[in-house]
Structure formats: C-alpha cells, structure tokens
Design a protein around this motif. Structure first.
Motif, mmCIF file in Angstrom:
data_model
loop_
_atom_site.group_PDB
_atom_site.id
_atom_site.type_symbol
_atom_site.label_atom_id
_atom_site.label_comp_id
_atom_site.label_asym_id
_atom_site.label_seq_id
_atom_site.Cartn_x
_atom_site.Cartn_y
_atom_site.Cartn_z
ATOM 1 N N UNK A 108 13.777 -10.335 -4.262
ATOM 2 C CA UNK A 108 14.741 -9.653 -5.138
ATOM 3 C C UNK A 108 14.419 -8.163 -5.094
ATOM 4 N N UNK A 109 15.282 -7.372 -5.717
ATOM 5 C CA UNK A 109 15.137 -5.913 -5.609
ATOM 6 C C UNK A 109 13.815 -5.444 -6.197
ATOM 7 N N UNK A 110 13.420 -6.044 -7.310
ATOM 8 C CA UNK A 110 12.197 -5.632 -7.972
ATOM 9 C C UNK A 110 10.985 -5.839 -7.047
ATOM 10 N N UNK A 111 10.899 -7.023 -6.454
ATOM 11 C CA UNK A 111 9.734 -7.306 -5.619
ATOM 12 C C UNK A 111 9.779 -6.543 -4.295
ATOM 13 N N UNK A 112 10.974 -6.254 -3.807
ATOM 14 C CA UNK A 112 11.064 -5.415 -2.602
ATOM 15 C C UNK A 112 10.559 -4.008 -2.929
ATOM 16 N N UNK A 113 10.973 -3.494 -4.094
ATOM 17 C CA UNK A 113 10.523 -2.164 -4.498
ATOM 18 C C UNK A 113 8.994 -2.134 -4.576
ATOM 19 N N UNK A 114 8.462 -3.182 -5.161
ATOM 20 C CA UNK A 114 7.014 -3.333 -5.262
ATOM 21 C C UNK A 114 6.356 -3.331 -3.878
ATOM 22 N N UNK A 115 6.971 -4.040 -2.937
ATOM 23 C CA UNK A 115 6.425 -4.104 -1.572
ATOM 24 C C UNK A 115 6.477 -2.731 -0.902
ATOM 25 N N UNK A 116 7.546 -1.974 -1.192
ATOM 26 C CA UNK A 116 7.662 -0.628 -0.626
ATOM 27 C C UNK A 116 6.516 0.241 -1.155
ATOM 28 N N UNK A 117 6.259 0.142 -2.464
ATOM 29 C CA UNK A 117 5.157 0.925 -3.045
ATOM 30 C C UNK A 117 3.816 0.530 -2.427
ATOM 31 N N UNK A 118 3.601 -0.759 -2.264
ATOM 32 C CA UNK A 118 2.338 -1.224 -1.645
ATOM 33 C C UNK A 118 2.218 -0.687 -0.228
ATOM 34 N N UNK A 119 3.348 -0.653 0.486
ATOM 35 C CA UNK A 119 3.308 -0.199 1.879
ATOM 36 C C UNK A 119 2.950 1.287 1.947
ATOM 37 N N UNK A 120 3.539 2.077 1.035
ATOM 38 C CA UNK A 120 3.172 3.511 0.996
ATOM 39 C C UNK A 120 1.672 3.667 0.721
ATOM 40 N N UNK A 121 1.165 2.898 -0.234
ATOM 41 C CA UNK A 121 -0.258 3.020 -0.580
ATOM 42 C C UNK A 121 -1.127 2.646 0.624
ATOM 43 N N UNK A 122 -0.756 1.601 1.323
ATOM 44 C CA UNK A 122 -1.539 1.191 2.503
ATOM 45 C C UNK A 122 -1.473 2.266 3.584
ATOM 46 N N UNK A 123 -0.269 2.850 3.747
ATOM 47 C CA UNK A 123 -0.091 3.858 4.789
ATOM 48 C C UNK A 123 -0.990 5.071 4.527
ATOM 49 N N UNK A 124 -1.146 5.424 3.241
ATOM 50 C CA UNK A 124 -1.969 6.600 2.898
ATOM 51 C C UNK A 124 -3.453 6.296 2.990
ATOM 52 N N UNK A 125 -3.797 5.023 3.009
ATOM 53 C CA UNK A 125 -5.197 4.614 3.157
ATOM 54 C C UNK A 125 -5.429 4.401 4.666
ATOM 55 N N UNK A 126 -5.663 5.523 5.359
ATOM 56 C CA UNK A 126 -5.618 5.497 6.830
ATOM 57 C C UNK A 126 -6.479 4.405 7.480
ATOM 58 N N UNK A 127 -7.729 4.193 7.059
ATOM 59 C CA UNK A 127 -8.514 3.139 7.722
ATOM 60 C C UNK A 127 -7.860 1.757 7.603
ATOM 61 N N UNK A 128 -7.324 1.444 6.400
ATOM 62 C CA UNK A 128 -6.680 0.126 6.241
ATOM 63 C C UNK A 128 -5.433 0.020 7.123
ATOM 64 N N UNK A 129 -4.649 1.097 7.158
ATOM 65 C CA UNK A 129 -3.426 1.079 7.961
ATOM 66 C C UNK A 129 -3.764 0.928 9.453
ATOM 67 N N UNK A 130 -4.717 1.725 9.895
ATOM 68 C CA UNK A 130 -5.095 1.644 11.316
ATOM 69 C C UNK A 130 -5.566 0.237 11.675
ATOM 70 N N UNK A 131 -6.303 -0.377 10.745
ATOM 71 C CA UNK A 131 -6.788 -1.736 11.012
ATOM 72 C C UNK A 131 -5.611 -2.709 11.102
ATOM 73 N N UNK A 132 -4.613 -2.514 10.228
ATOM 74 C CA UNK A 132 -3.437 -3.398 10.271
ATOM 75 C C UNK A 132 -2.684 -3.248 11.589
#
Ligand code: ADP
Ligand code: GLC
Length: 478
Positions: free
Chosen positions: A429-453
């Motif tokens: 649903x829209x709420x959980x998609x929004x939540x996933x978008x926020x999580x994705x931004x946070x992961x992207x800014x955490x460079x080591x975690x993103x690079x590992x993914x």
C-alpha cells in the motif's frame, strides 16, 4: 544410449520474435537451458508477422489445408538465439499488427477464441504425431493462449504427457459458452471439472483441468494461487490439484542480460565502478541533472495496478524532495501514464518518463540506475528484479510471489550478515511503499551497506540452470 526426450513448447510469445512481457523471455530462454540439460525442444508459436519474418532457415514443414476458415501451413525455422521453432502460418488468424491480444482500443481481439483454439489444437496434433513426424513426449503449454492443448490431447486419447505453466492467473482466457460449438471438443468437456467457468468457457481452466501437471513460476506464487484471496476464482480448483502443482522459479538469459557484453551499453561493465559511468551516460541522455550522488531509481514495466505503479505515481514529489531521481520506461493504463508524465513536467531535471516499449533503453536503465521499483500487488515471478541484480541494481519490491523468493530484504540482521540484496515491503500500500522509499534512501546514504548490497546483487545466480534441471526432472517423472 536412449534418445533425448522430445518436448514441444506451445506459447503465444517468444523472445526475440514477439514479446509483450516476461512470458516471451521465459519461452525464449528456458528451451535453450533445457537443451543444455540434454533435452530436444521445439517451440510452437502462432505465425504472427514478427514470428514469420524473424525466423531464419525458414521452410514449409507441411501444409495443413483448411483451418478455421482459411489455408494454413506449418513452417519451421530457427531464431538468432538458436531456438528451433515451428510456427502456425495462417494469415487469416494471425496476420495481426500491434498487440497480439488487444485491438487498438485496448479491447480483447474479436478472434482470440477461435484463433488460439486453432493454435492449441494444432499443438496437440503435432505433439501426438498426427500431422507429420514422430511427435513429442511432452507438450508444455504456457498460459491461456495454449490452455486448450491439454483438452485436445485428452480428446485424442493421446499418450503424450502435458504440462501447463501459469505465468499469470489474472488472464484466464474467458469466452462465451457459444464458442464451445466451434472448438471441436466433446460437449461433455463443458462441465465443472472441465473447461466451464461460471457458464463461460475458460481456456486457462481447460489447462488446469486436463494437464498432467501444472507449474507456476515461483514457489510463493504456487502457494498464493491456492488461497481464496490469491486464487482469483481458481483457488478451490488449484487446491484440488495441489498434488500436481509446483512452483519453479524463472531465470533470465545470461547472454541477453550480460552487463559485460551488452550491445545496448556505451560502457559495458562488471562492477560498481563501471556502473557509475553508465549512470552518468543515462543522466545525460535523459536530460536529468548529472549527479553521481543522487540516488537514481528506475521503473521498466507494464504500467498497471498489478505492478502497483499507481502507488508510486503518487510519490514522485516526495522522492524528488529527498534528492532522488526517477527514470521510467513503460506503457499501460492511461491514468498511470498521465500521472508520471505530469511528474516529469513538474520536475524535468529529476524525473524522466518514456511511454512506450524500448528494449535497448530497458538495458540502459538497468545499467545506469541505482535501484529499481517493483511495488507489485501480485507478481507470479517477475524478471526485472533478476535483470536488475545482474546489473548491480538494487530492487525495491512488494513482498509477493516471485519477488518474495528472489530478493533478500535489507533487515538489520540481513545487512549485518552481509546477505541483503534489496528492500521488500508488505502489505503493498502507499504507506508501506513510502516507508520502503525512506529505508532505501537511508541505506543508500550508508555507503558500506549499499556497496555490500550492490556486490551481493552482482553475485546472485539469476540464470536458468537449476530451474531447467527441475523442469527436466518433472518431465522425467511424468
Ligand atoms: P510481466 O511479464 O508481468 O510484464 P516480467 O517482469 O516478468 O513482467 O517481465 C517483463 C519483461 O518485459 C522484462 O523483460 C522487461 O524488461 C520487459 N519490459 C517491460 N516493459 C518494457 C518496456 N516498456 N520496454 C522494454 N521492455 C519492457
Ligand atoms: C507473467 C508474470 C510475471 C512473470 C512472467 C514470466 O507475465 O506477470 O511475474 O515473470 O509472466 O513467467
């Protein structure tokens, strides 16, 4: 030494000859993987213009005489990718421009019932050895377009084994019962344990009722379709056949989707550094602000409610406000197209929208993007997340069907274990998609975690090998 098992695929799409979606990719790639398993596979297709013009070494295999109101013949040939193809050359049925199933107004084509019934009947006759040649051991039909084939085999009292693969239960091949008179099937087949569905004819139900085995394209979807909620009216029927129903995960063709040797890319690559060049090239080509640090999201999809893209369309401003970019390629529902086009007009340097179908652009998007959105409400398997991972692009997906089976969610535990390959959310649903978008931004800014993914994505095995073995074992068990 025993000769190889002979398998006849019957399907309405096959990459690279004709494609509207993932069905074509599967029918274009799985037979090649099965041949590597030692099987002998022929793909039987309707003679759409793209099929007849795309075949090489084309010759008439045999004339069929009159078929459903016109002259027909079988032609054989091969594709550039090395598939053996047999096509039903019947211009009165299949000389169709544009979408093979829908007319210019998006309505089902008037001839669908007669045309695909004729296609399925010839598939069954060919498999049974009634036309020319020795016939086949197994007839493997795909989706409703080939669904009647198993019914025809039954009516022939054939010993050929039949498998139906359901790629999408939403398309059920429903026609008025008056069509029954033209199918050349015993009238008793129009029954609850046959092809009758609420007083209509269902080609898909025929396949479910008459095939020896039914597969679908992921283990999770095989469970979902046996529930009342996911069964789309067929839940009870599929539960009744649960002993003969299994889910085998799709793969992708690793030669078609190979970032290191992709003719669509200006900068073929095999690691994150090479990906950065493609991101830059993509931003330039699409007129997006060139910024290596802005997370660039893509969508390559049919724009439908199945794919949940109406939810994403409502979130483009938030995405841009967070500093993200979106590059979308797709076509479908007019309202969803319009919503994305309006977003691109509001944010011309941050959102790029291409309405249409463009295979090379799909490859460039997969190569240049950091992440791909697949917020599907249901997804039998999904192939774009597999292409994405092969191209080092992180999938952000609804936790349904094959998306559940192929993406490892970046939960804190998976991240610390170094196992994550993407972001999943549920319910869709829209709420959980929004939540996933926020999580994705946070992961992207955490460079080591993103690079590992990204590294984990590159390392995933998304080919056909293990699933082709499962199909071979299934055919052997029959
Ligand atoms: P579905 O079959 O439900 O549409 P899949 O993910 O199984 O979804 O397969 C979609 C296939 O179609 C993928 O190969 C994807 O790259 C391709 N595709 C979808 N939309 C487009 C488009 N607009 N242009 C080019 N390729 C597309
Ligand atoms: C269907 C499904 C998709 C699947 C494809 C190939 O189009 O919607 O999830 O990947 O078939 O099996």
């Amino acid at each position: 030494k025993t000769p190889p098992m002979r398998i006849l695929f019957a399907a309405s799409e096959c990459f690279p000859l004709i494609k509207t979606g993932g069905l074509a990719d599967v029918v274009g790639a799985l037979p090649l993987a099965l041949e590597r398993e030692g099987l002998d596979v022929t793909v039987f297709l309707p003679g759409f213009p793209g099929v007849l013009s795309g075949l090489s070494k084309k010759k008439t295999y045999t004339r069929l005489g009159e078929l459903a109101g016109g002259e027909a013949k079988l032609v054989s040939g091969t594709t550039g990718t090395g598939l053996s193809v047999m096509a039903l050359d019947a211009p009165h049925l299949f000389d169709i421009q544009g979408n093979p199933y829908l007319d210019a107004d998006g309505r089902d084509r008037a001839g669908n019932g007669i045309n695909f019934a004729a296609f399925a009947r010839i598939a069954a006759a060919l498999a049974d050895g009634r036309i020319k040649g020795p016939g086949f051991d197994v007839l493997h039909a795909h989706d409703w377009q080939a669904g009647l084939a198993a019914a025809y085999l039954r009516s022939f009292e054939s010993s050929v084994k039949s498998v139906l693969t359901i790629h999408n239960l939403a398309f059920q091949g429903l026609f008025p019962k008056s069509l029954m008179e033209e199918l050349l099937l015993p009238s008793g087949y129009f029954s609850r344990d046959g092809l009758e569905y609420w007083d209509q004819v269902s080609f898909l139900k025929a396949g479910i009722a008459f095939s020896d085995h039914i597969t679908t394209v992921s283990p999770s979807y095989a469970l979902e379709i046996q529930s009342d909620e996911g069964g789309m009216g067929f839940g009870g029927l599929l539960r009744a056949r649960s002993d003969d129903l299994s889910g085998i995960l799709n793969g992708i063709d690793l030669a078609v989707w190979d970032p290191a040797a992709d003719p669509a890319l200006a900068h073929p690559y095999s690691d994150a550094a090479g990906k950065a060049q493609n991101k830059r090239a993509l931003q330039e080509a699409l007129g997006l602000r060139v910024d290596a640090d802005a997370p660039l999201f893509t969508v390559v999809s049919r724009l439908t409610t199945q794919k949940g893209l109406d939810l994403l369309a409502g979130m483009t401003d938030a995405l841009v406000n967070e500093g993200g970019q979106l590059a979308l390629l797709g076509s479908g529902d007019a309202a969803i197209e319009a919503a994305f086009l309006e977003a691109a007009a509001r944010h011309p340097t941050e959102v790029s929208v291409t309405i249409g179908y463009d295979e090379p652009l799909a490859h460039r998007l997969q190569a240049g993007a950091d992440a791909i959105f697949i917020p599907s409400r249901f997804e039998p398997c999904g192939l774009t997340q597999l292409c994405a991972m092969r191209y080092g692009t992180v999938p952000v997906v609804g936790r349904v069907g094959g998306l559940n089976d192929t993406v490892i969610d970046a939960s804190p535990m998976a991240v610390s274990a170094g196992a994550a390959t993407g972001v999943q959310f549920a319910p869709v649903n829209a709420h959980m998609l929004y939540n996933a978008v926020q999580r994705t931004f946070a992961l992207y800014r955490d460079t080591p975690s993103w690079d590992a993914m990204v590294a984990n994505c590159f390392a995933q095995d998304v080919g056909w090998e293990s699933s082709a073995r499962e199909y071979r074992e299934l055919y052997e068990s029959l």
